[in-house]
Write a protein that holds these residues in place. Structure first.
Motif, mmCIF file in Angstrom:
data_model
loop_
_atom_site.group_PDB
_atom_site.id
_atom_site.type_symbol
_atom_site.label_atom_id
_atom_site.label_comp_id
_atom_site.label_asym_id
_atom_site.label_seq_id
_atom_site.Cartn_x
_atom_site.Cartn_y
_atom_site.Cartn_z
ATOM 1 N N PRO A 80 -48.264 -8.926 30.619
ATOM 2 C CA PRO A 80 -48.287 -8.964 32.084
ATOM 3 C C PRO A 80 -48.937 -7.717 32.672
ATOM 4 C CG PRO A 80 -46.083 -8.439 31.306
ATOM 5 C CD PRO A 80 -46.900 -8.786 30.092
ATOM 6 N N LEU A 81 -49.480 -7.852 33.858
ATOM 7 C CA LEU A 81 -50.000 -6.709 34.609
ATOM 8 C C LEU A 81 -48.859 -6.153 35.447
ATOM 9 C CD1 LEU A 81 -52.230 -4.918 35.895
ATOM 10 C CD2 LEU A 81 -52.618 -6.791 37.512
ATOM 11 N N VAL A 82 -48.545 -4.873 35.267
ATOM 12 C CA VAL A 82 -47.466 -4.235 36.013
ATOM 13 C C VAL A 82 -48.057 -3.164 36.929
ATOM 14 C CG1 VAL A 82 -45.311 -2.946 35.866
ATOM 15 C CG2 VAL A 82 -45.849 -4.658 34.119
ATOM 16 N N LEU A 83 -47.782 -3.281 38.223
ATOM 17 C CA LEU A 83 -48.256 -2.308 39.209
ATOM 18 C C LEU A 83 -47.048 -1.674 39.892
ATOM 19 C CD1 LEU A 83 -51.075 -4.463 40.843
ATOM 20 C CD2 LEU A 83 -51.411 -2.535 39.315
ATOM 21 N N VAL A 103 -47.951 -11.314 36.768
ATOM 22 C CA VAL A 103 -48.195 -10.040 37.447
ATOM 23 C C VAL A 103 -46.872 -9.574 38.033
ATOM 24 C CG1 VAL A 103 -49.444 -8.861 39.299
ATOM 25 C CG2 VAL A 103 -50.577 -10.680 37.992
ATOM 26 N N ILE A 104 -46.538 -8.291 37.827
ATOM 27 C CA ILE A 104 -45.304 -7.719 38.359
ATOM 28 C C ILE A 104 -45.681 -6.545 39.257
ATOM 29 C CG2 ILE A 104 -43.075 -6.673 37.805
ATOM 30 C CD1 ILE A 104 -43.346 -7.952 35.006
ATOM 31 N N ALA A 105 -45.265 -6.590 40.521
ATOM 32 C CA ALA A 105 -45.630 -5.552 41.486
ATOM 33 C C ALA A 105 -44.374 -4.963 42.119
ATOM 34 C CB ALA A 105 -46.543 -6.126 42.562
ATOM 35 N N VAL A 126 -50.382 -18.783 38.152
ATOM 36 C CA VAL A 126 -50.199 -17.346 37.966
ATOM 37 C C VAL A 126 -48.820 -17.008 38.520
ATOM 38 C CG1 VAL A 126 -51.010 -15.029 38.514
ATOM 39 C CG2 VAL A 126 -52.671 -16.885 38.180
ATOM 40 N N ALA A 127 -47.952 -16.443 37.679
ATOM 41 C CA ALA A 127 -46.618 -16.043 38.117
ATOM 42 C C ALA A 127 -46.675 -14.612 38.627
ATOM 43 C CB ALA A 127 -45.632 -16.164 36.960
ATOM 44 N N VAL A 128 -46.279 -14.419 39.877
ATOM 45 C CA VAL A 128 -46.276 -13.085 40.472
ATOM 46 C C VAL A 128 -44.841 -12.732 40.872
ATOM 47 C CG1 VAL A 128 -47.123 -11.623 42.337
ATOM 48 C CG2 VAL A 128 -48.637 -13.346 41.327
ATOM 49 N N GLU A 129 -44.335 -11.639 40.310
ATOM 50 C CA GLU A 129 -43.040 -11.098 40.717
ATOM 51 C C GLU A 129 -43.323 -9.914 41.638
ATOM 52 O OE1 GLU A 129 -40.204 -10.166 37.632
ATOM 53 O OE2 GLU A 129 -41.150 -11.633 36.294
ATOM 54 N N ALA A 130 -42.855 -10.001 42.860
ATOM 55 C CA ALA A 130 -43.114 -8.935 43.839
ATOM 56 C C ALA A 130 -41.797 -8.382 44.357
ATOM 57 C CB ALA A 130 -43.950 -9.475 44.995
ATOM 58 N N TYR A 131 -41.677 -7.067 44.324
ATOM 59 C CA TYR A 131 -40.487 -6.378 44.816
ATOM 60 C C TYR A 131 -40.939 -5.376 45.871
ATOM 61 C CZ TYR A 131 -38.636 -8.480 40.582
ATOM 62 O OH TYR A 131 -38.281 -9.392 39.601
ATOM 63 N N GLY A 132 -40.613 -5.673 47.123
ATOM 64 C CA GLY A 132 -41.128 -4.866 48.225
ATOM 65 C C GLY A 132 -40.680 -3.423 48.201
ATOM 66 N N ASP A 133 -39.474 -3.153 47.674
ATOM 67 C CA ASP A 133 -38.933 -1.793 47.643
ATOM 68 C C ASP A 133 -39.020 -1.160 49.039
ATOM 69 O OD1 ASP A 133 -38.453 -2.182 44.956
ATOM 70 O OD2 ASP A 133 -40.297 -1.203 44.310
ATOM 71 N N THR A 134 -39.559 0.065 49.129
ATOM 72 C CA THR A 134 -39.591 0.778 50.412
ATOM 73 C C THR A 134 -40.811 0.429 51.257
ATOM 74 O OG1 THR A 134 -38.419 2.644 49.424
ATOM 75 C CG2 THR A 134 -39.546 3.061 51.495
ATOM 76 N N SER A 135 -41.997 0.320 50.610
ATOM 77 C CA SER A 135 -43.245 0.194 51.381
ATOM 78 C C SER A 135 -43.917 -1.171 51.278
ATOM 79 C CB SER A 135 -44.231 1.282 50.950
ATOM 80 O OG SER A 135 -43.729 2.546 51.309
ATOM 81 N N GLY A 136 -43.382 -2.074 50.502
ATOM 82 C CA GLY A 136 -43.871 -3.439 50.519
ATOM 83 C C GLY A 136 -45.001 -3.747 49.553
ATOM 84 N N VAL A 137 -45.266 -5.053 49.414
ATOM 85 C CA VAL A 137 -46.322 -5.572 48.553
ATOM 86 C C VAL A 137 -47.160 -6.564 49.355
ATOM 87 C CG1 VAL A 137 -46.839 -6.954 46.491
ATOM 88 C CG2 VAL A 137 -44.947 -5.305 46.441
ATOM 89 N N VAL A 138 -48.481 -6.447 49.236
ATOM 90 C CA VAL A 138 -49.415 -7.383 49.871
ATOM 91 C C VAL A 138 -50.195 -8.092 48.777
ATOM 92 C CG1 VAL A 138 -51.411 -7.635 51.392
ATOM 93 C CG2 VAL A 138 -49.617 -5.978 51.954
ATOM 94 N N ILE A 139 -50.241 -9.419 48.840
ATOM 95 C CA ILE A 139 -50.970 -10.232 47.865
ATOM 96 C C ILE A 139 -52.005 -11.033 48.628
ATOM 97 C CG2 ILE A 139 -50.769 -12.034 46.116
ATOM 98 C CD1 ILE A 139 -47.658 -11.148 46.151
ATOM 99 N N VAL A 140 -53.266 -10.914 48.220
ATOM 100 C CA VAL A 140 -54.365 -11.613 48.888
ATOM 101 C C VAL A 140 -54.957 -12.615 47.899
ATOM 102 C CG1 VAL A 140 -56.525 -11.376 50.163
ATOM 103 C CG2 VAL A 140 -54.857 -9.501 50.184
ATOM 104 N N ILE A 141 -54.988 -13.896 48.285
ATOM 105 C CA ILE A 141 -55.543 -14.930 47.415
ATOM 106 C C ILE A 141 -56.736 -15.592 48.103
ATOM 107 C CG2 ILE A 141 -53.322 -15.323 46.282
ATOM 108 C CD1 ILE A 141 -53.026 -17.897 47.893
ATOM 109 N N PRO A 142 -57.699 -16.083 47.327
ATOM 110 C CA PRO A 142 -58.886 -16.701 47.940
ATOM 111 C C PRO A 142 -58.538 -17.973 48.700
ATOM 112 C CG PRO A 142 -59.247 -16.208 45.602
ATOM 113 C CD PRO A 142 -57.790 -16.051 45.863
#
Length: 205
Positions: A80-83, A103-105, A126-142
């Motif tokens: 997985p891609l971890v950011l 993808v894990i963000a 595509v499985a995306v796990e997003a955890y906003g935490d303090t400042s958030g996550v933005v995902i842009v798809i075509p």
């Protein structure tokens, strides 16, 4: 009163007997070449399988050629891609990059942006796990990609799903899970500024 003989209903075609398309054959050819590059099959076997793939007529004939190889469209068959946002934030894209099945963000303090707009992706999901935490996550798809956000916990920061359900054939479904945390999670298509960049430089890497 005469009864008309009933016509027999057409026999359902098993999935393996469905006719293969050019794209189906090309996908198997790419998978075989990748397997040879990884050392999973030798080059003599590659040549034999490529010949069979290019002349295959059904899905079953293609499936035999890759039955002993990892499935590229299954989450977990690739690391997985971890950011992690950390202090200064993190991003992937908008250039071309290889999309794994998962993808894990983690937004962290600096936030994370994942931009899929310039990728070429053969995966069905595509499985995306997003955890906003303090400042958030933005995902842009075509445009043409779709998202399923039903497994997402909005948390305190919330979830903003600004995507359209108009999924084009052959494009992935982004299955979003995780939690909005404090910073929230946004999934959307390109905004006006991003679209201008895409149109002005469509071949950017």
């Amino acid at each position: 009163m005469t009864h008309q003989p009933q016509k027999p209903s057409p026999r359902p075609v098993p999935p393996g007997e469905l006719r293969a398309s050019h794209d189906d054959r090309e996908a198997v050819v790419d998978q075989l070449r990748d397997a040879a590059a990884e050392g999973r099959i030798d080059f003599d076997e590659l040549d034999a399988r490529l010949e069979q793939a290019l002349t295959a007529r059904t899905h079953a004939e293609l499936a035999v050629l890759t039955a002993d190889l990892p499935r590229p469209d299954l989450p977990g068959s690739q690391a997985p891609l971890v950011l992690k946002g950390g202090i200064s934030g993190a991003s992937r894209g908008p250039g071309r990059w290889e999309v794994p099945g998962r993808v894990i963000a983690h937004g962290g303090v600096g936030g994370v942006k994942v931009d899929f707009t310039r990728v070429a992706c053969r995966l069905t999901e595509v499985a995306v796990e997003a955890y906003g935490d303090t400042s958030g996550v933005v995902i842009v798809i075509p445009d043409g990609w779709a998202a399923d956000t039903s497994g997402m916990d909005p948390g305190v920061g919330g979830l903003r799903d600004e995507t359209t359900p108009d999924r084009l054939p052959g494009t992935p479904l982004v299955r979003l899970t995780g939690s909005g945390g404090m910073g929230g999670v946004v999934i959307r298509h390109p905004n006006h500024r991003e679209r201008r960049k895409l149109h002005s430089n469509p071949t950017q890497n």
